[in-house]
Design an enzyme around this catalytic site. Sequence first.
Site, PDB file in Angstrom:
ATOM      1  N   SER A 113      29.605 -35.207 -19.985  1.00  0.00           N
ATOM      2  CA  SER A 113      30.962 -35.292 -20.522  1.00  0.00           C
ATOM      3  C   SER A 113      32.035 -35.143 -19.447  1.00  0.00           C
ATOM      4  O   SER A 113      32.095 -35.935 -18.528  1.00  0.00           O
ATOM      5  CB  SER A 113      31.119 -34.244 -21.626  1.00  0.00           C
ATOM      6  OG  SER A 113      32.335 -34.414 -22.281  1.00  0.00           O
ATOM      7  N   HIS A 114      32.830 -34.093 -19.548  1.00  0.00           N
ATOM      8  CA  HIS A 114      33.980 -33.905 -18.661  1.00  0.00           C
ATOM      9  C   HIS A 114      33.610 -33.113 -17.415  1.00  0.00           C
ATOM     10  O   HIS A 114      34.477 -32.829 -16.599  1.00  0.00           O
ATOM     11  CB  HIS A 114      35.059 -33.162 -19.440  1.00  0.00           C
ATOM     12  CG  HIS A 114      34.491 -31.957 -20.129  1.00  0.00           C
ATOM     13  ND1 HIS A 114      33.720 -32.069 -21.269  1.00  0.00           N
ATOM     14  CD2 HIS A 114      34.511 -30.652 -19.813  1.00  0.00           C
ATOM     15  CE1 HIS A 114      33.303 -30.864 -21.637  1.00  0.00           C
ATOM     16  NE2 HIS A 114      33.765 -29.991 -20.779  1.00  0.00           N
ATOM     17  N   ASP A 276      37.843 -38.781 -21.130  1.00  0.00           N
ATOM     18  CA  ASP A 276      36.996 -37.995 -20.232  1.00  0.00           C
ATOM     19  C   ASP A 276      35.800 -38.788 -19.711  1.00  0.00           C
ATOM     20  O   ASP A 276      35.716 -40.006 -19.900  1.00  0.00           O
ATOM     21  CB  ASP A 276      36.520 -36.723 -20.940  1.00  0.00           C
ATOM     22  CG  ASP A 276      35.483 -37.026 -22.006  1.00  0.00           C
ATOM     23  OD1 ASP A 276      35.563 -38.116 -22.600  1.00  0.00           O
ATOM     24  OD2 ASP A 276      34.593 -36.186 -22.236  1.00  0.00           O
ATOM     25  N   ASP A 278      32.709 -39.343 -20.547  1.00  0.00           N
ATOM     26  CA  ASP A 278      31.914 -40.197 -21.433  1.00  0.00           C
ATOM     27  C   ASP A 278      32.727 -40.823 -22.555  1.00  0.00           C
ATOM     28  O   ASP A 278      32.157 -41.413 -23.480  1.00  0.00           O
ATOM     29  CB  ASP A 278      30.732 -39.411 -22.007  1.00  0.00           C
ATOM     30  CG  ASP A 278      31.179 -38.227 -22.842  1.00  0.00           C
ATOM     31  OD1 ASP A 278      32.248 -37.665 -22.547  1.00  0.00           O
ATOM     32  OD2 ASP A 278      30.467 -37.864 -23.801  1.00  0.00           O
ATOM     33  N   ASP A 280      34.705 -39.606 -25.014  1.00  0.00           N
ATOM     34  CA  ASP A 280      34.902 -39.087 -26.374  1.00  0.00           C
ATOM     35  C   ASP A 280      36.138 -38.207 -26.510  1.00  0.00           C
ATOM     36  O   ASP A 280      36.574 -37.920 -27.621  1.00  0.00           O
ATOM     37  CB  ASP A 280      33.635 -38.390 -26.906  1.00  0.00           C
ATOM     38  CG  ASP A 280      33.152 -37.262 -26.027  1.00  0.00           C
ATOM     39  OD1 ASP A 280      33.779 -36.997 -24.980  1.00  0.00           O
ATOM     40  OD2 ASP A 280      32.137 -36.634 -26.385  1.00  0.00           O
ATOM     41  N   ARG A 281      36.699 -37.749 -25.400  1.00  0.00           N
ATOM     42  CA  ARG A 281      37.895 -36.893 -25.495  1.00  0.00           C
ATOM     43  C   ARG A 281      39.167 -37.711 -25.304  1.00  0.00           C
ATOM     44  O   ARG A 281      39.127 -38.808 -24.749  1.00  0.00           O
ATOM     45  CB  ARG A 281      37.869 -35.809 -24.429  1.00  0.00           C
ATOM     46  CG  ARG A 281      36.766 -34.818 -24.648  1.00  0.00           C
ATOM     47  CD  ARG A 281      36.886 -33.666 -23.681  1.00  0.00           C
ATOM     48  NE  ARG A 281      35.885 -32.667 -24.038  1.00  0.00           N
ATOM     49  CZ  ARG A 281      35.916 -31.405 -23.669  1.00  0.00           C
ATOM     50  NH1 ARG A 281      36.889 -30.973 -22.887  1.00  0.00           N
ATOM     51  NH2 ARG A 281      34.975 -30.569 -24.038  1.00  0.00           N
ATOM     52  N   GLU A 363      40.131 -28.554 -30.874  1.00  0.00           N
ATOM     53  CA  GLU A 363      41.210 -28.233 -29.933  1.00  0.00           C
ATOM     54  C   GLU A 363      40.898 -28.711 -28.529  1.00  0.00           C
ATOM     55  O   GLU A 363      41.781 -28.824 -27.702  1.00  0.00           O
ATOM     56  CB  GLU A 363      41.482 -26.729 -29.935  1.00  0.00           C
ATOM     57  CG  GLU A 363      40.274 -25.822 -29.683  1.00  0.00           C
ATOM     58  CD  GLU A 363      39.653 -25.957 -28.323  1.00  0.00           C
ATOM     59  OE1 GLU A 363      40.411 -26.038 -27.354  1.00  0.00           O
ATOM     60  OE2 GLU A 363      38.406 -25.980 -28.237  1.00  0.00           O
ATOM     61  N   SER A 364      39.618 -28.972 -28.253  1.00  0.00           N
ATOM     62  CA  SER A 364      39.185 -29.373 -26.919  1.00  0.00           C
ATOM     63  C   SER A 364      39.365 -30.875 -26.700  1.00  0.00           C
ATOM     64  O   SER A 364      38.554 -31.501 -26.035  1.00  0.00           O
ATOM     65  CB  SER A 364      37.721 -29.000 -26.742  1.00  0.00           C
ATOM     66  OG  SER A 364      36.957 -29.525 -27.816  1.00  0.00           O
ATOM     67  N   LYS A 375      33.180 -37.821 -31.520  1.00  0.00           N
ATOM     68  CA  LYS A 375      34.606 -37.924 -31.302  1.00  0.00           C
ATOM     69  C   LYS A 375      34.853 -39.155 -30.447  1.00  0.00           C
ATOM     70  O   LYS A 375      33.946 -39.644 -29.775  1.00  0.00           O
ATOM     71  CB  LYS A 375      35.166 -36.664 -30.674  1.00  0.00           C
ATOM     72  CG  LYS A 375      34.511 -36.232 -29.390  1.00  0.00           C
ATOM     73  CD  LYS A 375      34.979 -34.837 -29.035  1.00  0.00           C
ATOM     74  CE  LYS A 375      34.367 -34.368 -27.745  1.00  0.00           C
ATOM     75  NZ  LYS A 375      33.471 -33.196 -27.950  1.00  0.00           N
TER      76      LYS A 375
HETATM   77  C1  G1P Z   1      33.231 -27.677 -25.394  1.00  0.00           C
HETATM   78  C2  G1P Z   1      34.353 -27.659 -26.397  1.00  0.00           C
HETATM   79  C3  G1P Z   1      33.865 -28.169 -27.731  1.00  0.00           C
HETATM   80  C4  G1P Z   1      33.244 -29.549 -27.561  1.00  0.00           C
HETATM   81  C5  G1P Z   1      32.178 -29.517 -26.477  1.00  0.00           C
HETATM   82  C6  G1P Z   1      31.638 -30.909 -26.179  1.00  0.00           C
HETATM   83  O1  G1P Z   1      32.198 -26.819 -25.817  1.00  0.00           O
HETATM   84  O2  G1P Z   1      34.894 -26.371 -26.534  1.00  0.00           O
HETATM   85  O3  G1P Z   1      34.931 -28.192 -28.641  1.00  0.00           O
HETATM   86  O4  G1P Z   1      32.678 -29.993 -28.760  1.00  0.00           O
HETATM   87  O5  G1P Z   1      32.725 -28.984 -25.276  1.00  0.00           O
HETATM   88  O6  G1P Z   1      32.638 -31.767 -25.729  1.00  0.00           O
HETATM   89  P1  G1P Z   1      32.026 -25.337 -25.246  1.00  0.00           P
HETATM   90  O7  G1P Z   1      31.927 -25.450 -23.755  1.00  0.00           O
HETATM   91  O8  G1P Z   1      33.273 -24.586 -25.638  1.00  0.00           O
HETATM   92  O9  G1P Z   1      30.795 -24.812 -25.921  1.00  0.00           O
HETATM   93 ZN    ZN Z   2      32.990 -35.951 -23.499  1.00  0.00          ZN
END
Ligand code: G1P
Ligand code: ZN
Length: 540
Positions: A113-114, A276, A278, A280-281, A363-364, A375
Site C-alpha cells: 500500500s502506502h 497511494d 496501490d 485505494d487511498r 479516516e485513513s 476502497k
Molecule cells: C491502516 C489504516 C486503516 C487501513 C489500513 C490499510 O491500518 O489505519 O484504516 O484500512 O491501513 O490501508 P493500521 O496501520 O492502522 O492497522
Molecule cells: Zn493502499
Amino acid sequence: MTIHSHPTTPFAGQKPGTSGLRKKVRVFAQPNYAENFIQSVFDVVERAPGATLVIGGDGRFHNRVVIVQAIRMAAANGYGRVLVGQGGILSTPAASHVIRKYGASGGLILSASHNPGGPDEDFGIKYNIANGGPAPEAVTDAIFARTQTIDRWLAVPGEVDLDRLGTNLVGDMTVAVIDPVADYAELMESLFDFAAIRRAVAGGFTMAFDAMSAVTGPYAVEILERRLGFAAGTVRNGTPLEDFGGHHPDPNLVHARELYDAMMAPDAPDFGAASDGDGDRNLIIGRHRFITPSDSLAMLAANAHLAPGYAGGLKGIARSMPTSAAADRVAKALGIPCFETPTGWKFFGNLLDAGKVTICGEESAGTGSDHVREKDGLWAVLLWLNILAVRGVSVDALAREHWAKFGRNYYARHDYEAVDSAAANALIAELTQALPSLPGRVVGPLTVAAADSFSYTDPVDGSVSAGQGLRVLFACGSRIVFRLSGTGTEGATLRVYLEAYSATDIDRETPAMLADLIAAAEAIAGIARHTGRTRPDVVT
Ligand code: G1P
Ligand code: ZN
C-alpha cells in the site's frame, strides 16, 4: 504437466495484519518465504477445480518475481486460469473489480500500500475472496494456521512474459495478461457523469492529481487526461516506479506536501487529489481548502445522488470506528443506517454484500462504495468531480455549506512510528486496565463520560472482533481513540485519533480546537512516559 513438490519448513510470523502479510523485501526474498505463504493460501481457500485467480500488484520492487512464481504455483495447485495485469500491474480497486467481473474465485494482490518500496523497504501479499474484497478473519486465520505446519510447496516449470498482452499456457493453466486499466475505466464511466465533468473542464475547471510515482498513474492519465479532457500534465508523478521515487506513496499532508503547497498557492487549480501506492487511498484538497477523509466521506454521502451510479440514493453508510462521526449526521438526515466497524476494509465486505450499505470510509484516506469491495482512490476523486461539476460550486463553498448544516467534526490523527513494541504494548495494557476507572475523571476542561475497548459484532454473520481500539469519550462529545497499527513493519505504531465537534463554530483552526484533547491524551495514556516521544511523527 510436471508438478514439482518443494520441501519447506514453516516461518514464524506469517500472520496477515490489517491488510495482508507485510514485511521487508529482504524477508520476502528469503528462499521459500513468499512460496510458503502463497501455498498456505492455495491450501486453505475455497474454490472449484479449474477456478480463475486474479494476480496483480502495485509495481513495487520484487513485484514481478513474486507474480511469476505465484503463476507457476497456481498452475500446480489446480487453477484453470490466471488473469494478470500487464507489467504485473493492477491497482487494488481494479483487482477487486476484475475478480468480480470475471467470476474469479479470488485474487492475490501484491502490495504494501502506502509503505515505501525498494530493496530495503516493504512488500506485501494479500488474498481477496470471490466478492473482490479482502479475506475475512476466518480465512486469514486459517491461512496463518497453515503457514505454521506447511512442509511443501507446489509449482510447475514455466515462464511468462508479463509485458505482452494475450494468452499463454503455464503447465495446463491459461495465463491471460490483461490491460490493467480498461475494465476499471469502463466501470468508472458507468458510475459517473463524464459528460458533465467534461463540460466543466471545457469551461475552465482545472485540477492537479499526484499519482506519487505509484500504481494510479496509468489509470489517472487514461481517465482524467484522455477521457475527461484535463490538460496534459494534470497527472503528476504518473509513471509507476519500483521505489516510488524514494518517497512514501502515502497521500497525506506530510508525504503529499508538494500537492498541498500547490493547492494553497495563489494560482492553485480548482481541485487537487492524490492516491497511494496501490491506488485505494485518496487525498482531497480544494483550492485553499483541505478536506479531512472523515469529512470527505460525509460530504460525498450527502451529495452522492448527483452521480448516475447513486441516483437512487444510498442504502446506508459505514465508517471505521476511529473515523469521525461526521458521516453519522448525514446518515441521520438521510434517514439511513450508519454502521461503525473496526479499522480495515475487510469489515465492510459483509455489509456491502448484504446490501446494508452503499458507501464506506475510513479516516485513513479510504473511501469507496459497493461498486467493488476495496476502497478506491480514483473513485473518490471522480465522485468529487461529478458533484462539483453538477453543482458548480468550489470545494470550499461545498464544505462551508455542509458544516453550516451539520456542524463540524474537527479531527486529527497523531502517529508515533517505530516505537519499541514492548513499550507500545505496555501503554495499551495499562490504559486497558484503567478504562473502568476513567469515567468521571476531569482532565483540564474535559470530563470523561465513558471509556471502553471497542468490540464489533458483525450484524451479518455474528462474528465478534474484540480489542479493536480504546475509546475515551468526553461529556462534551469529544473523543480520543488509541490503537496500535496492524500494517507497520518496524516496531509498533501508536495511533491517537482526536475528534472535537462543534455545531456552530465551523471556522476555527483544527490544532486550536484539538489542543485540550491532545493534552488529555498525554495525561490519560502517558505517551511520553511509555514511548519516550513528546510529539507525533506524523499528523494527518
Ligand atoms: C491502516 C489504516 C486503516 C487501513 C489500513 C490499510 O491500518 O489505519 O484504516 O484500512 O491501513 O490501508 P493500521 O496501520 O492502522 O492497522
Ligand atoms: Zn493502499
